[in-house]
Design an enzyme around this catalytic site. Structure first.
Site, PDB file in Angstrom:
ATOM      1  N   LYS A  64       0.492  -8.687  -2.456  1.00 39.34           N
ATOM      2  CA  LYS A  64      -0.874  -8.023  -2.914  1.00 39.34           C
ATOM      3  C   LYS A  64      -0.768  -6.873  -3.195  1.00 39.34           C
ATOM      4  O   LYS A  64      -0.041  -5.823  -2.815  1.00 39.34           O
ATOM      5  CB  LYS A  64      -1.897  -8.216  -1.533  1.00 39.34           C
ATOM      6  CG  LYS A  64      -3.316  -7.710  -2.086  1.00 39.34           C
ATOM      7  CD  LYS A  64      -4.306  -8.104  -0.869  1.00 39.34           C
ATOM      8  CE  LYS A  64      -4.068  -6.905   0.205  1.00 39.34           C
ATOM      9  NZ  LYS A  64      -4.851  -5.626  -0.471  1.00 39.34           N
ATOM     10  N   ASP A  99       0.907  -1.390  -0.090  1.00 33.60           N
ATOM     11  CA  ASP A  99       0.081  -0.068   0.145  1.00 33.60           C
ATOM     12  C   ASP A  99       0.969   1.403   0.005  1.00 33.60           C
ATOM     13  O   ASP A  99       1.129   1.784   1.290  1.00 33.60           O
ATOM     14  CB  ASP A  99      -0.890  -0.064   1.146  1.00 33.60           C
ATOM     15  CG  ASP A  99      -1.863  -1.216   1.042  1.00 33.60           C
ATOM     16  OD1 ASP A  99      -2.548  -1.540   0.032  1.00 33.60           O
ATOM     17  OD2 ASP A  99      -2.019  -1.878   2.237  1.00 33.60           O
ATOM     18  N   ILE A 103     -21.377  -5.890 -14.135  1.00 31.93           N
ATOM     19  CA  ILE A 103     -22.271  -7.110 -14.837  1.00 31.93           C
ATOM     20  C   ILE A 103     -21.462  -8.325 -14.869  1.00 31.93           C
ATOM     21  O   ILE A 103     -20.377  -8.085 -15.131  1.00 31.93           O
ATOM     22  CB  ILE A 103     -23.113  -6.376 -15.809  1.00 31.93           C
ATOM     23  CG1 ILE A 103     -21.807  -6.116 -17.135  1.00 31.93           C
ATOM     24  CG2 ILE A 103     -23.985  -5.274 -15.326  1.00 31.93           C
ATOM     25  CD1 ILE A 103     -22.654  -5.577 -18.230  1.00 31.93           C
ATOM     26  N   LYS A 131     -11.128  -6.704  -6.301  1.00 28.55           N
ATOM     27  CA  LYS A 131     -12.556  -6.776  -5.812  1.00 28.55           C
ATOM     28  C   LYS A 131     -13.544  -6.356  -7.011  1.00 28.55           C
ATOM     29  O   LYS A 131     -14.368  -5.732  -7.009  1.00 28.55           O
ATOM     30  CB  LYS A 131     -12.747  -6.071  -4.736  1.00 28.55           C
ATOM     31  CG  LYS A 131     -11.813  -6.502  -3.260  1.00 28.55           C
ATOM     32  CD  LYS A 131     -12.110  -5.492  -2.308  1.00 28.55           C
ATOM     33  CE  LYS A 131     -11.405  -5.598  -0.898  1.00 28.55           C
ATOM     34  NZ  LYS A 131     -10.017  -5.078  -1.302  1.00 28.55           N
ATOM     35  N   GLY A 162       0.044  -6.062   6.136  1.00 28.47           N
ATOM     36  CA  GLY A 162       0.543  -4.791   5.538  1.00 28.47           C
ATOM     37  C   GLY A 162       1.233  -4.221   6.293  1.00 28.47           C
ATOM     38  O   GLY A 162       2.572  -4.442   6.298  1.00 28.47           O
ATOM     39  N   ARG A 163       0.498  -2.985   7.002  1.00 30.31           N
ATOM     40  CA  ARG A 163       1.700  -2.213   7.867  1.00 30.31           C
ATOM     41  C   ARG A 163       2.654  -2.935   8.828  1.00 30.31           C
ATOM     42  O   ARG A 163       3.925  -2.366   8.928  1.00 30.31           O
ATOM     43  CB  ARG A 163       0.841  -1.169   8.394  1.00 30.31           C
ATOM     44  CG  ARG A 163       0.020  -0.162   7.191  1.00 30.31           C
ATOM     45  CD  ARG A 163      -0.844   0.666   7.863  1.00 30.31           C
ATOM     46  NE  ARG A 163      -2.118   0.196   7.881  1.00 30.31           N
ATOM     47  CZ  ARG A 163      -3.427   0.504   8.513  1.00 30.31           C
ATOM     48  NH1 ARG A 163      -3.437   2.050   8.625  1.00 30.31           N
ATOM     49  NH2 ARG A 163      -4.263  -0.207   8.437  1.00 30.31           N
ATOM     50  N   THR A 170     -18.794  -8.446 -17.943  1.00 30.56           N
ATOM     51  CA  THR A 170     -17.716  -7.413 -17.536  1.00 30.56           C
ATOM     52  C   THR A 170     -16.517  -8.002 -16.599  1.00 30.56           C
ATOM     53  O   THR A 170     -15.489  -7.742 -16.444  1.00 30.56           O
ATOM     54  CB  THR A 170     -18.169  -5.933 -16.903  1.00 30.56           C
ATOM     55  OG1 THR A 170     -19.015  -5.288 -18.167  1.00 30.56           O
ATOM     56  CG2 THR A 170     -17.053  -5.122 -16.872  1.00 30.56           C
TER      57      THR A 170
END
Length: 234
Positions: free
Chosen positions: A32, A10, A65, A61, A209-210, A68
């Site tokens: 990720k 991130d 539709i 995420k 993460g952090r 797509t």
């Protein structure tokens, strides 16, 4: 070699991300890439990570539709990512079409998982969007729907792992954010657990993460986390 840890990148710039990436061992974790970094840096950044021998979880995420989403999942497969996700709330047909489009890739298809309930959400958050159920109830409902659609697993909080194992069996993959080593702050994750506790509960992959990316010595923190769970996955 441990494949349980997924490090969440991130960062705002490629330079910052690669400074971290070049300190850690691809045999000890996967990476990720989420919406912010992918929107800023695109597929070339994913390829840079792959060139460094990292498996990449493309965490976008998808929710749209069915046609797509299926095409987006196919693009992720063409990129060679290890894992990709979509929102289970997009419905059964959306998930089925996404899974079907991966059939030609065979064993080279990415792991396809769904997001059930975001780990930042609590009862009130669900109620405010018209869902009169607890996070656990909604997770179970959407996890069952994901399994019915043929997906490989779901993202869920560590506290939901044990009951999902009971409902969905041992082969369905459970990917858990909200992982914080002892001494870490909770941040914006409301349902959290330590790495050993999450593995003991039955998690397949731990998203961190952090606690790693903001550490003074990320490589040492990663080694420490892997050491803390080594006897649980042997």
């Amino acid at each position: 070699m441990s494949n349980k840890i997924i490090v969440a990148l991130d960062y705002e710039t490629e330079k910052e991300a690669l400074q971290l990436v070049d300190q850690i061992d691809p045999s000890l974790c996967r990476l990720k890439v989420g919406k912010e970094m992918f929107t800023t840096l695109g597929t070339n950044f994913v390829k840079l990570l792959q060139d460094r021998d990292f498996d990449v979880f493309l965490d976008l995420k998808f929710h749209d539709i069915p046609n797509t989403v299926a095409r987006a999942v196919r693009s992720a497969a063409d990129l060679g990512v290890w894992m990709v996700d979509l929102h289970a709330s997009g419905g059964l047909r959306m998930m089925e079409e996404a899974k079907k489009i991966l059939e030609p890739y065979g064993k080279d298809a990415p792991i396809l998982i769904s997001v059930t309930v975001l780990t930042s959400m609590e009862d009130l958050d669900l109620l405010q969007i018209g869902i009169n159920a607890s996070p656990m109830e909604q997770v179970i409902r959407l996890a069952h729907l994901s399994q019915r659609a043929g997906l490989d697993g779901v993202v869920c909080s560590p506290q939901e792992v044990e009951i999902l194992r009971q409902h969905l069996g041992k082969e369905f993959k459970l990917i858990t954010p909200g992982i914080r080593p002892v001494g870490s702050e909770f941040g914006d994750q409301r349902r959290v657990m330590t790495p050993p506790a999450a593995i003991e509960a039955g998690s397949d992959y731990l998203v961190i993460g952090r606690p790693i990316t903001q550490a003074a010595n990320p490589a040492e923190v990663l080694r420490s986390i892997n050491a803390s769970i080594a006897n649980l996955i042997a």
